[in-house]
Motif scaffolding. Structure first.
Motif, mmCIF file in Angstrom:
data_model
loop_
_atom_site.group_PDB
_atom_site.id
_atom_site.type_symbol
_atom_site.label_atom_id
_atom_site.label_comp_id
_atom_site.label_asym_id
_atom_site.label_seq_id
_atom_site.Cartn_x
_atom_site.Cartn_y
_atom_site.Cartn_z
ATOM 1 N N VAL A 110 -8.394 7.020 7.562
ATOM 2 C CA VAL A 110 -7.997 8.116 7.867
ATOM 3 C C VAL A 110 -8.681 9.221 7.077
ATOM 4 O O VAL A 110 -9.422 10.225 7.424
ATOM 5 C CB VAL A 110 -6.647 8.456 8.202
ATOM 6 C CG1 VAL A 110 -6.226 9.763 8.526
ATOM 7 C CG2 VAL A 110 -6.225 7.331 9.308
ATOM 8 N N LEU A 111 -8.210 9.019 5.525
ATOM 9 C CA LEU A 111 -8.652 10.101 4.572
ATOM 10 C C LEU A 111 -9.561 9.669 3.868
ATOM 11 O O LEU A 111 -10.215 10.417 3.023
ATOM 12 C CB LEU A 111 -7.281 10.400 3.760
ATOM 13 C CG LEU A 111 -6.161 10.920 4.361
ATOM 14 C CD1 LEU A 111 -5.166 10.905 3.399
ATOM 15 C CD2 LEU A 111 -6.271 12.119 5.026
ATOM 16 N N GLY A 112 -10.196 8.155 3.769
ATOM 17 C CA GLY A 112 -11.373 8.040 3.136
ATOM 18 C C GLY A 112 -11.094 7.748 1.529
ATOM 19 O O GLY A 112 -11.897 7.622 0.903
ATOM 20 N N GLU A 113 -9.820 7.136 1.440
ATOM 21 C CA GLU A 113 -9.348 6.886 -0.118
ATOM 22 C C GLU A 113 -9.500 5.498 -0.274
ATOM 23 O O GLU A 113 -9.389 4.634 0.787
ATOM 24 C CB GLU A 113 -7.649 7.068 -0.073
ATOM 25 C CG GLU A 113 -7.564 8.790 0.002
ATOM 26 C CD GLU A 113 -6.112 8.981 -0.050
ATOM 27 O OE1 GLU A 113 -5.329 8.202 -0.187
ATOM 28 O OE2 GLU A 113 -5.724 10.191 0.000
ATOM 29 N N HIS A 114 -9.774 5.012 -1.341
ATOM 30 C CA HIS A 114 -9.919 3.766 -1.974
ATOM 31 C C HIS A 114 -8.582 3.131 -2.092
ATOM 32 O O HIS A 114 -7.709 3.546 -2.728
ATOM 33 C CB HIS A 114 -10.762 3.564 -3.053
ATOM 34 C CG HIS A 114 -11.148 2.231 -3.612
ATOM 35 N ND1 HIS A 114 -11.781 1.201 -2.902
ATOM 36 C CD2 HIS A 114 -10.244 1.546 -4.638
ATOM 37 C CE1 HIS A 114 -11.484 0.059 -3.756
ATOM 38 N NE2 HIS A 114 -10.759 0.366 -4.599
ATOM 39 N N VAL A 115 -8.619 1.854 -1.617
ATOM 40 C CA VAL A 115 -7.224 1.243 -1.452
ATOM 41 C C VAL A 115 -7.462 -0.215 -2.137
ATOM 42 O O VAL A 115 -8.252 -0.845 -1.480
ATOM 43 C CB VAL A 115 -6.431 0.980 -0.338
ATOM 44 C CG1 VAL A 115 -5.301 0.062 -0.634
ATOM 45 C CG2 VAL A 115 -6.149 2.064 0.488
ATOM 46 N N GLY A 116 -7.233 -0.533 -3.342
ATOM 47 C CA GLY A 116 -7.729 -1.696 -4.040
ATOM 48 C C GLY A 116 -6.925 -2.968 -3.707
ATOM 49 O O GLY A 116 -5.991 -2.880 -2.913
ATOM 50 N N TRP A 117 -7.445 -4.389 -4.088
ATOM 51 C CA TRP A 117 -6.631 -5.459 -3.777
ATOM 52 C C TRP A 117 -5.318 -5.552 -4.084
ATOM 53 O O TRP A 117 -4.548 -6.377 -3.294
ATOM 54 C CB TRP A 117 -7.498 -6.559 -4.344
ATOM 55 C CG TRP A 117 -7.408 -6.782 -6.085
ATOM 56 C CD1 TRP A 117 -7.884 -6.283 -6.923
ATOM 57 C CD2 TRP A 117 -6.439 -7.374 -6.424
ATOM 58 N NE1 TRP A 117 -7.577 -6.798 -8.103
ATOM 59 C CE2 TRP A 117 -6.590 -7.538 -7.858
ATOM 60 C CE3 TRP A 117 -5.356 -8.416 -6.150
ATOM 61 C CZ2 TRP A 117 -5.676 -7.912 -8.854
ATOM 62 C CZ3 TRP A 117 -4.616 -8.822 -6.855
ATOM 63 C CH2 TRP A 117 -4.615 -8.969 -8.375
ATOM 64 N N ARG A 118 -4.682 -4.940 -5.038
ATOM 65 C CA ARG A 118 -3.321 -5.081 -5.400
ATOM 66 C C ARG A 118 -2.636 -4.402 -4.499
ATOM 67 O O ARG A 118 -1.539 -4.831 -4.312
ATOM 68 C CB ARG A 118 -3.026 -4.394 -7.040
ATOM 69 C CG ARG A 118 -3.738 -5.184 -8.184
ATOM 70 C CD ARG A 118 -3.368 -4.620 -9.386
ATOM 71 N NE ARG A 118 -4.016 -5.314 -10.482
ATOM 72 C CZ ARG A 118 -5.108 -5.216 -11.062
ATOM 73 N NH1 ARG A 118 -6.067 -4.259 -10.374
ATOM 74 N NH2 ARG A 118 -5.737 -5.671 -12.069
#
Length: 290
Positions: free
Chosen positions: A118-126
């Motif tokens: 939705v916002l193009g934010e990065h979500v890491g594996w943790r």
């Protein structure tokens, strides 16, 4: 004017969650006696009046508060919140406060999961791992293979998804609009949408329940006022973990006032959801600082 007083912000957030929990309890009582749509409609009438007065003070005028370059998004997010409230109050009626809030507590995880697309934010594996743990908690609460699964348990999950999308859209519009503008649209559009739905379900109320309705309106306005003050005095990332206190507050109300029970799987699932949510908040805060 904003200042950074984390201790005061924490106490304001604690007060906010307590007031919202009381609001949920009153909503549960009224919606068990009267139509949910009518209850939400009357609540929104008062909320709209409160929002207009706050917006006028913060923006200088109603016209200034209403001014936006993204009216469709603002209108959609406001309508979405209205419908989410109706869905959640229905959950209170069918499931009670304890189980509804236990499932609904997953909404920060949904926000984290959806912030990428939705916002193009990065979500890491943790954070993805924490999101996975949280949804294991949801499955434990729902017990889909335990033979006691109720289709009503899907209702607060739908509400959580709607609220997560509302939260993401609120962050999206904040890139261009002030908080006063978003607040104005939330209250006014919400009043229109709830009236278009609720006016078809009007029922006469007793004098005592009109008193409860008045208290519902006051708690709604008070809760939002406290929330505004919370974010004025402290950073959102510092106080957001304390928003989870609404779960134990509302659950205690359900247990003591409404005679609900706390099943072991609900307690375990809720604990996993809250732990995962607090971890994702901590990761987001660390990323913002670093």
């Amino acid at each position: 004017m904003t200042r950074n007083d984390t201790r005061l912000g924490v106490w304001l957030m604690v007060a906010t969650t307590f007031v919202f929990a009381m609001q949920d309890g009153i909503s549960r009582h009224l919606a068990a006696e009267y139509n949910v749509y009518m209850v939400v409609m009357i609540r929104y009438w008062f909320f709209a009046a409160f929002v207009i007065s706050i917006a006028r003070r913060q923006a200088g005028s109603v016209a200034a508060a209403a001014r936006t370059s993204q009216p469709l998004v603002q209108g959609f997010r406001a309508a979405l919140l209205t419908l989410e409230i109706m869905v959640m109050v229905l959950a209170f009626v069918y499931l009670g406060l304890v189980e509804s809030h236990a499932v609904f507590a997953c909404y920060p995880l949904l926000i984290a999961a959806l912030s990428g697309p939705v916002l193009g934010e990065h979500v890491g594996w943790r954070r993805w791992a924490a999101i996975g743990v949280g949804f294991v908690g949801v499955i434990i609460i729902l017990q889909p293979s335990g033979g006691v699964f109720s289709p009503y348990a899907i209702i607060p999950l739908i509400a959580a998804l709607m609220f997560a999308l509302y939260g993401l859209l609120t962050r999206y519009v904040a890139r261009k609009d002030t908080a006063a503008t978003s607040f104005f649209w939330t209250g006014t559009v919400g009043a229109v949408v709830s009236t278009l739905i609720g006016m078809w379900f009007w029922e006469p109320m007793t004098a005592a329940d009109w008193g409860w309705m008045a208290l519902l309106c006051v708690t709604g306005a008070t809760g939002h006022y406290l929330l505004i003050k919370t974010y004025e005095v402290a950073e959102a990332s510092a106080v957001q973990p304390f928003a989870y206190l609404q779960l134990p507050f509302a659950s205690a109300l359900g247990l003591v006032v409404f005679g609900e029970t706390l099943r072991p799987n609900v307690a375990l699932g809720a604990a996993l959801i809250v732990a995962a949510g607090l971890f994702t908040l901590a990761r987001a805060r660390r990323k913002a600082q670093g």
